[in-house]
Design a protein around this motif. Structure first.
Motif, PDB file in Angstrom:
ATOM      1  N   GLY A  11       0.844  -1.140  -0.161  1.00  0.00           N
ATOM      2  CA  GLY A  11       0.113   0.109   0.050  1.00  0.00           C
ATOM      3  C   GLY A  11       0.910   1.258  -0.139  1.00  0.00           C
ATOM      4  N   LEU A  12       1.769   1.321   0.814  1.00  0.00           N
ATOM      5  CA  LEU A  12       2.697   2.394   0.997  1.00  0.00           C
ATOM      6  C   LEU A  12       3.397   2.551  -0.432  1.00  0.00           C
ATOM      7  CD1 LEU A  12       4.196   1.982   4.456  1.00  0.00           C
ATOM      8  CD2 LEU A  12       2.337   3.989   3.833  1.00  0.00           C
ATOM      9  N   ALA A  13       3.827   1.433  -1.055  1.00  0.00           N
ATOM     10  CA  ALA A  13       4.580   1.735  -2.361  1.00  0.00           C
ATOM     11  C   ALA A  13       3.723   2.033  -3.457  1.00  0.00           C
ATOM     12  CB  ALA A  13       5.065   0.278  -2.806  1.00  0.00           C
ATOM     13  N   ILE A  14       2.403   1.961  -3.460  1.00  0.00           N
ATOM     14  CA  ILE A  14       1.352   2.066  -4.533  1.00  0.00           C
ATOM     15  C   ILE A  14       1.034   3.639  -4.226  1.00  0.00           C
ATOM     16  CG2 ILE A  14      -0.911   1.831  -5.399  1.00  0.00           C
ATOM     17  CD1 ILE A  14      -0.471  -1.296  -4.827  1.00  0.00           C
ATOM     18  N   LEU A  15       0.983   4.162  -2.967  1.00  0.00           N
ATOM     19  CA  LEU A  15       0.460   5.624  -2.565  1.00  0.00           C
ATOM     20  C   LEU A  15       1.211   6.715  -3.272  1.00  0.00           C
ATOM     21  CD1 LEU A  15      -1.262   7.147  -0.673  1.00  0.00           C
ATOM     22  CD2 LEU A  15       0.576   7.305   0.946  1.00  0.00           C
ATOM     23  N   PRO A  16       2.424   6.633  -3.590  1.00  0.00           N
ATOM     24  CA  PRO A  16       2.871   7.737  -4.549  1.00  0.00           C
ATOM     25  C   PRO A  16       2.463   7.784  -5.771  1.00  0.00           C
ATOM     26  CG  PRO A  16       4.678   6.825  -3.148  1.00  0.00           C
ATOM     27  CD  PRO A  16       3.283   5.783  -2.967  1.00  0.00           C
ATOM     28  N   ILE A  17       2.261   6.551  -6.578  1.00  0.00           N
ATOM     29  CA  ILE A  17       1.677   6.424  -7.513  1.00  0.00           C
ATOM     30  C   ILE A  17       0.293   6.764  -8.002  1.00  0.00           C
ATOM     31  CG2 ILE A  17       1.196   4.658  -9.665  1.00  0.00           C
ATOM     32  CD1 ILE A  17       3.453   3.068  -8.465  1.00  0.00           C
ATOM     33  N   VAL A  18      -0.439   6.534  -6.880  1.00  0.00           N
ATOM     34  CA  VAL A  18      -1.957   7.105  -6.769  1.00  0.00           C
ATOM     35  C   VAL A  18      -2.059   8.673  -6.746  1.00  0.00           C
ATOM     36  CG1 VAL A  18      -4.077   7.245  -5.342  1.00  0.00           C
ATOM     37  CG2 VAL A  18      -2.712   5.048  -5.765  1.00  0.00           C
ATOM     38  N   VAL A  19      -1.031   9.168  -5.875  1.00  0.00           N
ATOM     39  CA  VAL A  19      -0.978  10.685  -5.759  1.00  0.00           C
ATOM     40  C   VAL A  19      -0.644  11.283  -6.860  1.00  0.00           C
ATOM     41  CG1 VAL A  19       0.178  12.517  -4.423  1.00  0.00           C
ATOM     42  CG2 VAL A  19      -0.733  10.524  -3.191  1.00  0.00           C
ATOM     43  N   LEU A  20       0.245  10.668  -7.495  1.00  0.00           N
ATOM     44  CA  LEU A  20       0.707  11.294  -8.944  1.00  0.00           C
ATOM     45  C   LEU A  20      -0.286  11.220  -9.991  1.00  0.00           C
ATOM     46  CD1 LEU A  20       3.142  12.334 -10.450  1.00  0.00           C
ATOM     47  CD2 LEU A  20       3.929  10.065 -10.977  1.00  0.00           C
ATOM     48  N   PHE A  21      -0.977  10.168  -9.973  1.00  0.00           N
ATOM     49  CA  PHE A  21      -2.133  10.142 -10.886  1.00  0.00           C
ATOM     50  C   PHE A  21      -3.102  10.919 -10.652  1.00  0.00           C
ATOM     51  CE2 PHE A  21      -6.096   7.956 -12.391  1.00  0.00           C
ATOM     52  CZ  PHE A  21      -5.787   7.492 -13.682  1.00  0.00           C
ATOM     53  N   ALA A  22      -3.638  11.163  -9.307  1.00  0.00           N
ATOM     54  CA  ALA A  22      -4.738  12.023  -8.949  1.00  0.00           C
ATOM     55  C   ALA A  22      -4.233  13.442  -9.420  1.00  0.00           C
ATOM     56  CB  ALA A  22      -4.863  12.052  -7.582  1.00  0.00           C
ATOM     57  N   THR A  23      -2.931  13.706  -9.404  1.00  0.00           N
ATOM     58  CA  THR A  23      -2.277  14.993  -9.622  1.00  0.00           C
ATOM     59  C   THR A  23      -2.517  15.283 -11.179  1.00  0.00           C
ATOM     60  OG1 THR A  23      -1.030  15.196  -7.747  1.00  0.00           O
ATOM     61  CG2 THR A  23      -0.381  16.756  -9.551  1.00  0.00           C
ATOM     62  N   TRP A  24      -2.090  14.000 -11.848  1.00  0.00           N
ATOM     63  CA  TRP A  24      -2.002  14.270 -13.580  1.00  0.00           C
ATOM     64  C   TRP A  24      -3.515  14.519 -14.054  1.00  0.00           C
ATOM     65  CZ3 TRP A  24      -3.635  10.722 -17.179  1.00  0.00           C
ATOM     66  CH2 TRP A  24      -3.399  11.031 -18.593  1.00  0.00           C
ATOM     67  N   ILE A  25      -4.335  13.908 -13.414  1.00  0.00           N
ATOM     68  CA  ILE A  25      -5.694  14.084 -13.971  1.00  0.00           C
ATOM     69  C   ILE A  25      -6.512  15.362 -13.484  1.00  0.00           C
ATOM     70  CG2 ILE A  25      -6.022  11.453 -14.120  1.00  0.00           C
ATOM     71  CD1 ILE A  25      -7.828  11.494 -11.529  1.00  0.00           C
ATOM     72  N   GLY A  26      -5.910  15.947 -12.752  1.00  0.00           N
ATOM     73  CA  GLY A  26      -6.501  17.347 -12.083  1.00  0.00           C
ATOM     74  C   GLY A  26      -7.383  17.295 -11.163  1.00  0.00           C
ATOM     75  N   PHE A  27      -7.096  15.960 -10.250  1.00  0.00           N
ATOM     76  CA  PHE A  27      -8.178  15.947  -9.280  1.00  0.00           C
ATOM     77  C   PHE A  27      -7.844  17.130  -8.320  1.00  0.00           C
ATOM     78  CE2 PHE A  27      -8.843  13.960  -4.860  1.00  0.00           C
ATOM     79  CZ  PHE A  27     -10.189  13.969  -4.790  1.00  0.00           C
ATOM     80  N   PHE A  28      -6.923  17.611  -7.796  1.00  0.00           N
ATOM     81  CA  PHE A  28      -6.869  18.426  -6.712  1.00  0.00           C
ATOM     82  C   PHE A  28      -7.123  19.949  -7.250  1.00  0.00           C
ATOM     83  CE2 PHE A  28      -3.474  15.208  -5.708  1.00  0.00           C
ATOM     84  CZ  PHE A  28      -4.211  14.881  -4.408  1.00  0.00           C
ATOM     85  N   ASN A  29      -8.081  20.633  -6.876  1.00  0.00           N
ATOM     86  CA  ASN A  29      -8.704  21.838  -7.432  1.00  0.00           C
ATOM     87  C   ASN A  29      -7.885  22.841  -6.864  1.00  0.00           C
ATOM     88  OD1 ASN A  29      -9.974  24.232  -8.077  1.00  0.00           O
ATOM     89  ND2 ASN A  29     -11.637  23.812  -6.416  1.00  0.00           N
ATOM     90  N   VAL A  30      -6.986  23.570  -7.670  1.00  0.00           N
ATOM     91  CA  VAL A  30      -6.113  24.669  -7.392  1.00  0.00           C
ATOM     92  C   VAL A  30      -6.794  25.981  -7.318  1.00  0.00           C
ATOM     93  CG1 VAL A  30      -3.930  23.493  -7.850  1.00  0.00           C
ATOM     94  CG2 VAL A  30      -5.071  25.112  -9.525  1.00  0.00           C
ATOM     95  N   GLY A  31      -8.187  26.178  -7.682  1.00  0.00           N
ATOM     96  CA  GLY A  31      -8.843  27.293  -7.702  1.00  0.00           C
ATOM     97  C   GLY A  31      -8.758  27.915  -6.519  1.00  0.00           C
ATOM     98  N   ALA A  32      -8.757  29.555  -6.533  1.00  0.00           N
ATOM     99  CA  ALA A  32      -8.766  30.483  -5.622  1.00  0.00           C
ATOM    100  C   ALA A  32     -10.217  30.820  -5.169  1.00  0.00           C
ATOM    101  CB  ALA A  32      -7.759  31.531  -5.730  1.00  0.00           C
ATOM    102  N   SER A  33     -11.263  30.197  -5.745  1.00  0.00           N
ATOM    103  CA  SER A  33     -12.520  30.735  -5.275  1.00  0.00           C
ATOM    104  C   SER A  33     -12.995  30.012  -4.080  1.00  0.00           C
ATOM    105  CB  SER A  33     -13.429  30.344  -6.414  1.00  0.00           C
ATOM    106  OG  SER A  33     -13.368  29.149  -6.849  1.00  0.00           O
ATOM    107  N   SER A  34     -12.207  28.891  -3.687  1.00  0.00           N
ATOM    108  CA  SER A  34     -12.729  28.095  -2.554  1.00  0.00           C
ATOM    109  C   SER A  34     -11.348  27.874  -1.612  1.00  0.00           C
ATOM    110  CB  SER A  34     -13.291  26.714  -2.927  1.00  0.00           C
ATOM    111  OG  SER A  34     -12.619  26.109  -3.697  1.00  0.00           O
TER     112      SER A  34
END
Length: 355
Positions: A11-34
């Motif tokens: 699980g720990l080995a896969i976690l960085p890959i999951v985070v990187l994938f979530a970042t790549w698909i734009g999951f994290f909202n960087v908008g300043a409206s919220s």
């Protein structure tokens, strides 16, 4: 519950890959409206306060803050800080209120910090916010003046602030394209008569025009470090710098109240006239004797004692440069003790203005 270490490791080995994938698909909202998630906001603020507290341990705070530096610090605050943080009688701008994180009203929070912590924040700024570092890292004296100003801010009313920051004149525009606006930028600290409002502010009236112009260009180009000077000079149309130097050089230098000629003045006069050749200290008047010498050598007569002492210490530290002759002053100040600097500054501040 039995933990299978093999599964945990996978699980720990896969976690960085999951985070990187979530970042790549734009999951994290960087908008300043919220804003951030509450846990994220708490963590970032906790990390900031902890880092400031820890790094402030290395800051050597003075026993007494330099209150004589409050007027120029107020001028800098008005230009560089008030837009985001507000000021007495001046609310924060709507743009600042929409920032994430929102810049705080400093009068409400400054008392939560120790002097060393305020110094750390002002000097280095705060990452992941709109708080920049001080324009130069070579002028701790200016930063301590700002800390002294911030300490007064919670109890300061609008009238007091405007007197310190603008001297009851209209606020200069952020970009001074007209000469009148450029002059207003200067006079808020140096006064319409060029005599200055603070013991740490130099007298410009009657100063040599070539020296003034060389100094302005040094500030503009970053050759002479000063956060308090670089911002206003950079806001002025460079085409006005020569006219500003000419204007202040033409002003009559008024006589100031002369201090009593105590032992400091006498000892300072000895160094100024004769130096101490055995200790490699040259005579100050060898270069600063009169207005007919090199036009790039400034007049020292009647300058504020605190200003002269501060400049000599900067030369001794190698922190004041910018002109072709700065290295001469660095060598001249290298072997001056604190007492020597105090004595020489007292001597030149006691001199009446030259004709």
């Amino acid at each position: 519950m039995h933990v299978r270490w093999k599964h945990l490791a996978v699980g720990l080995a896969i976690l960085p890959i999951v985070v990187l994938f979530a970042t790549w698909i734009g999951f994290f909202n960087v908008g300043a409206s919220s804003g951030h998630w509450r846990i994220t906001e708490w963590f970032l603020h906790f990390a900031m306060r902890s880092a400031v507290r820890t790094y402030a341990l290395a800051v050597d705070a003075p026993e007494r803050l330099p209150d004589n530096g409050i007027p120029p610090a107020a001028g800098h605050f008005a230009r560089g800080c008030a837009t985001c943080h507000g000021a007495p009688g001046e609310p924060r701008s709507p743009a600042a209120l929409a920032m994430l994180p929102r810049p705080p009203d400093l009068s409400a929070v400054v008392e939560q910090w120790e002097d060393a912590e305020l110094f750390r924040i002002v000097k280095h700024g705060v990452r992941f916010t709109g708080m920049p570092a001080w324009p130069t890292q070579a002028r701790d004296d200016e930063i301590w003046s700002m800390v002294a100003f911030l300490r007064k801010l919670p109890a300061m009313d609008a009238a007091t602030y405007r007197l310190l920051a603008y001297r009851e004149r209209p606020q200069p525009p952020m970009h001074a394209f007209r000469f009148e606006d450029a002059l207003a930028e200067c006079t808020r600290c140096h006064g319409t008569g060029g005599m200055g409002f603070s013991p740490l502010t130099p007298v410009l009236a009657g100063q040599k025009e070539a020296y003034l112009l060389e100094s302005l260009n040094a500030y503009l180009e970053g050759r002479r470090p000063s956060g308090m000077m670089q911002l206003p000079v950079q806001s002025v149309d460079p085409g006005h710098l020569s006219a500003l130097a000419s204007h202040f050089a033409a002003l009559k230098r008024n006589a100031v109240v002369q201090p009593l000629k105590d032992d400091r003045v006498g000892q300072g006069e000895q160094i100024a006239q004769h130096g101490r050749p055995a200790q490699k200290v040259p005579a100050c008047l060898g270069c600063h004797q009169n207005s007919q010498r090199n036009p790039s050598y400034p007049r020292l007569d009647g300058q504020p004692e605190a200003f002269l002492a501060a400049q000599l210490k900067l030369f001794r530290e190698g922190s004041r440069s910018g002109t072709p002759f700065s290295h001469l002053m660095e060598k001249a100040a290298e072997y001056l003790s604190d007492a020597d600097i105090e004595n020489v500054s007292a001597y030149f501040s006691s001199l009446p203005p030259e004709d």
